[in-house]
Design an enzyme around this catalytic site. Structure first.
Site, PDB file in Angstrom:
ATOM      1  N   CYS A 230      53.563  45.210  40.401  1.00 36.58           N
ATOM      2  CA  CYS A 230      52.750  45.872  39.382  1.00 36.58           C
ATOM      3  C   CYS A 230      51.901  46.977  39.980  1.00 36.58           C
ATOM      4  O   CYS A 230      51.065  47.561  39.312  1.00 36.58           O
ATOM      5  CB  CYS A 230      51.880  44.873  38.630  1.00 36.58           C
ATOM      6  SG  CYS A 230      50.663  44.075  39.672  1.00 36.58           S
TER       7      CYS A 230
ATOM      8  N   HIS B  66      42.352  55.733  41.887  1.00 35.52           N
ATOM      9  CA  HIS B  66      42.399  55.621  40.429  1.00 35.52           C
ATOM     10  C   HIS B  66      42.654  56.968  39.766  1.00 35.52           C
ATOM     11  O   HIS B  66      43.190  57.029  38.664  1.00 35.52           O
ATOM     12  CB  HIS B  66      41.192  54.853  39.889  1.00 35.52           C
ATOM     13  CG  HIS B  66      41.466  53.387  39.990  1.00 35.52           C
ATOM     14  ND1 HIS B  66      42.218  52.724  39.049  1.00 35.52           N
ATOM     15  CD2 HIS B  66      41.226  52.510  40.969  1.00 35.52           C
ATOM     16  CE1 HIS B  66      42.388  51.478  39.446  1.00 35.52           C
ATOM     17  NE2 HIS B  66      41.786  51.315  40.613  1.00 35.52           N
TER      18      HIS B  66
HETATM   19  C1  PEP Z   1      47.431  46.935  43.240  1.00 36.07           C
HETATM   20  O1  PEP Z   1      46.565  46.778  44.106  1.00 36.07           O
HETATM   21  O2  PEP Z   1      48.587  47.341  43.494  1.00 36.07           O
HETATM   22  C2  PEP Z   1      47.123  46.672  41.829  1.00 36.07           C
HETATM   23  C3  PEP Z   1      48.070  46.689  40.908  1.00 36.07           C
HETATM   24  O3  PEP Z   1      45.820  46.449  41.506  1.00 36.07           O
HETATM   25  P1  PEP Z   1      44.700  47.603  41.339  1.00 36.07           P
HETATM   26  O4  PEP Z   1      45.365  48.931  41.480  1.00 36.07           O
HETATM   27  O5  PEP Z   1      44.079  47.392  40.016  1.00 36.07           O
HETATM   28  O6  PEP Z   1      43.789  47.268  42.486  1.00 36.07           O
END
Ligand code: PEP
Ligand code: MG
Length: 580
Positions: free
Chosen positions: A505, A206
């Site tokens: 995404c 993150h």
């Molecule tokens: C992913 O895992 O690529 C995603 C878009 O979800 P997150 O990053 O919120 O786990």
């Protein structure tokens, strides 16, 4: 446009032995910048259980020390809140109030009178106050986090060590940290932090996602960088993933060139397309209405991922339907007539939500997370779908819904049935577990679309925790194995007589070179942080569909992730021109 060469007044001059030293990590957000560093302090250690007042200190002296420390923390936070804005200011104001809260200070002094050290006294008093607030629920329960935050600050003040959290400076700086927690980012002011470098953390962590969202040049997994001294001047190249101590004229020129390129890249005309006119809608990933408004202003063609858990990260109770309706409607209203894909709560692993997830799970990434929380907390998903449907009523957004962490076609079928019961017409699922990529055709018998979450798909395909710096080389969506899973998902979407859209995404969509490969593999839409829209659009516009397909083949058949990335980048000269 921010200035690219920064120094801290009175900063330590670089140790001569460090001059010219380089560090290599994973570049996660492009940009070349020079500045002085500040290190994120270590988390505050808990004082020993039962720690007593030193024999030579009276309880009066210790009480005075505690009062002084609490006041100092309060005035420091108040001073900082004056210079902050938006959510950061609110967090600082609330925390400042809590730092000198009479109930908290009184409870701590009582413990000091009974012989506890001031550090231990504030630690335990804050724990009791936090528990009490927690039990009160609602708004009060949310204040529990503030109490625990000020506790760490008061202990640091008593010990005479730097306060935890993002360091404060009047002048802009490059933040060096081991890694950042989602909560740290509330006070990360992009006017002050001009680049981000972590010694740990993976490319899909993150920290990386946040750096891209803020448009900060960033490098993760740069081992050893946190041993540099505060004030050291460094050059950061967020695309190459390199750091140079005490840069020279060449780096100053590179940083200046980047500033010019970034200005040229700041615009997206609102239509993603290849050189031959093939349309690739470019959507945005958002965590709430503020992001959505920014994304709409940046030209996003809709929302490809609303991370609903981000609306409720600080909560330890389930948000009411009314609260949820308000949060979602703010996003829908920013995109009248456009698609908004709402992801149901993805709690767990790196995004714990106390009301849904079990913090004691031995292996949270493989645990009850995402859609799976419907097994352990039945009803929450149903109520969330009800809230999404209510929020969608009367808005002009075209609302799609998808579930995270789907592993089987049965799960997709069950989710589609829940959506139908809630009156939501367009159900979909995320493909982020390899089993879902392998069974995409069966999954798409039940839902209308899939969206590839390449962050998790990569961590599960490579069995490499996305948060771990040492595994950064494994944890990249350039891995040919991950690209194969994407290809299989697209193939599955065209099986069984149906042709349903596959979007991406995950962060892969925000890498302009990888975006070309994804389109070449047959991906229909790309969703990314609003900051990346213009650079992805510029690079997509430089290739035709057959060229993108050629590059996809090149990447798929490469021997390694490094080769795949290098081979594709070599064929996209625009990347160098734009400094991407
Ligand atoms: C992913 O895992 O690529 C995603 C878009 O979800 P997150 O990053 O919120 O786990
Ligand atoms: Mg995910």
């Amino acid at each position: 446009m921010r200035t690219i060469v920064q120094t801290l007044p009175g900063s330590a001059s670089t140790d001569q032995s460090e001059t010219g030293r380089t560090f290599a990590g994973a570049g996660v957000s492009p940009g070349r910048i020079i500045g002085s560093i500040l290190l994120m302090p270590q988390a505050v250690r808990e004082p020993a259980v039962g720690e007593r007042l030193a024999a030579e200190t009276s309880s009066e002296e210790a009480s005075t020390a505690l009062r002084t420390a609490a006041k100092a923390v309060q005035s420091n936070l108040t001073a900082r809140s004056v210079g902050a804005s938006g959510a950061g200011r609110e967090v600082l104001e609330a925390t400042a109030l809590m730092a000198n809260d009479p109930m908290l200070v009184k409870a701590a002094i009582k413990l000091i009178t009974n012989g506890a050290s001031p550090e231990r006294a504030i630690w335990d008093a804050a724990a009791s106050v936090a528990e009490m607030l927690h039990n009160l629920g609602g708004y009060m329960a949310e204040r529990a986090t503030d109490v625990l935050d000020v506790r760490g600050r008061i202990v640091a003040e008593l010990r005479g060590v730097p306060a935890p959290g993002i360091p404060y400076s009047d002048t802009p700086f490059i933040l060096i940290a081991e890694d950042l927690a989602p909560a740290d980012t509330a006070t990360l002011d992009p006017a002050k932090v001009i680049a981000l470098v972590t010694s740990s953390g993976g490319p899909q962590s993150h920290t990386a996602i946040i750096a891209r969202a803020l448009g900060l040049p960033a490098v993760v997994a740069a081992v050893g960088v946190d041993a540099l001294a505060d004030g050291t001047r460094i050059f950061v190249d967020g695309a190459a993933g390199t750091i140079l101590v005490d840069p020279g004229a060449d780096e100053v020129a590179l940083a200046k060139a980047w500033e010019t390129a970034a200005a040229a890249l700041a615009v997206f005309d609102g239509t993603g397309r290849l050189h031959d006119g093939h349309l690739v809608p470019l959507l945005s990933n958002v965590g709430g209405s503020k992001d959505a408004v920014k994304a709409a202003a940046a030209g996003a063609e809709g929302v490809g991922l609303l991370r609903t858990e981000f609306c409720f990260l600080e909560r330890d109770t389930e948000p009411s339907i009314a609260e949820q309706v308000e949060a979602y409607r703010g996003v829908f209203d920013a995109f009248p007539g456009k698609k908004v894909v709402v992801r149901t709560l993805d709690a767990g692993a790196d995004k714990p939500l106390p009301f849904l997830t079990d913090a004691s799970e031995p292996n949270p990434a493989l645990g009850v997370r995402g859609y799976r929380t419907d097994l352990t907390s039945p009803g929450v998903l149903k109520r969330q779908l009800e809230a999404i449907a209510l929020a969608a009523e009367g808005t002009e957004a075209e609302v799609w819904v998808m579930a995270p962490m789907i592993s089987t076609a049965e799960e997709a079928e069950h989710f589609a049935a829940l959506c139908a019961a809630a009156g939501l017409a367009t159900p979909g699922v995320m493909v982020e577990v390899p089993s879902a990529a392998l069974t995409a055709a069966s999954i798409l018998e039940h839902v209308d679309f899939v969206s590839l979450g390449t962050n998790d798909l990569t961590q599960y395909a490579m069995a490499a925790d996305r948060q771990l710096g040492p595994l950064a080389a494994l944890n990249t969506p350039w891995q040919p194995a991950v690209l194969q899973l994407i290809r299989l998902t697209v193939n599955g979407s065209r099986d069984e007589g149906h042709d349903k859209p596959v979007g991406v995404c995950g962060e892969a969509a925000a890498d302009p070179a990888l975006a070309v490969v994804l389109v070449g593999l047959g991906v229909a839409t790309l969703s990314m942080t609003a900051r990346a829209l213009s650079s992805v659009a510029a690079v997509l516009a430089s290739v035709t569909l057959p060229e993108a397909q050629q590059l996809a083949k090149l990447a798929l058949t490469a021997h390694s992730a490094t080769d795949a990335r290098r081979l594709v980048r070599e064929k996209l000269p625009i990347l160098n021109t734009l400094g991407l």
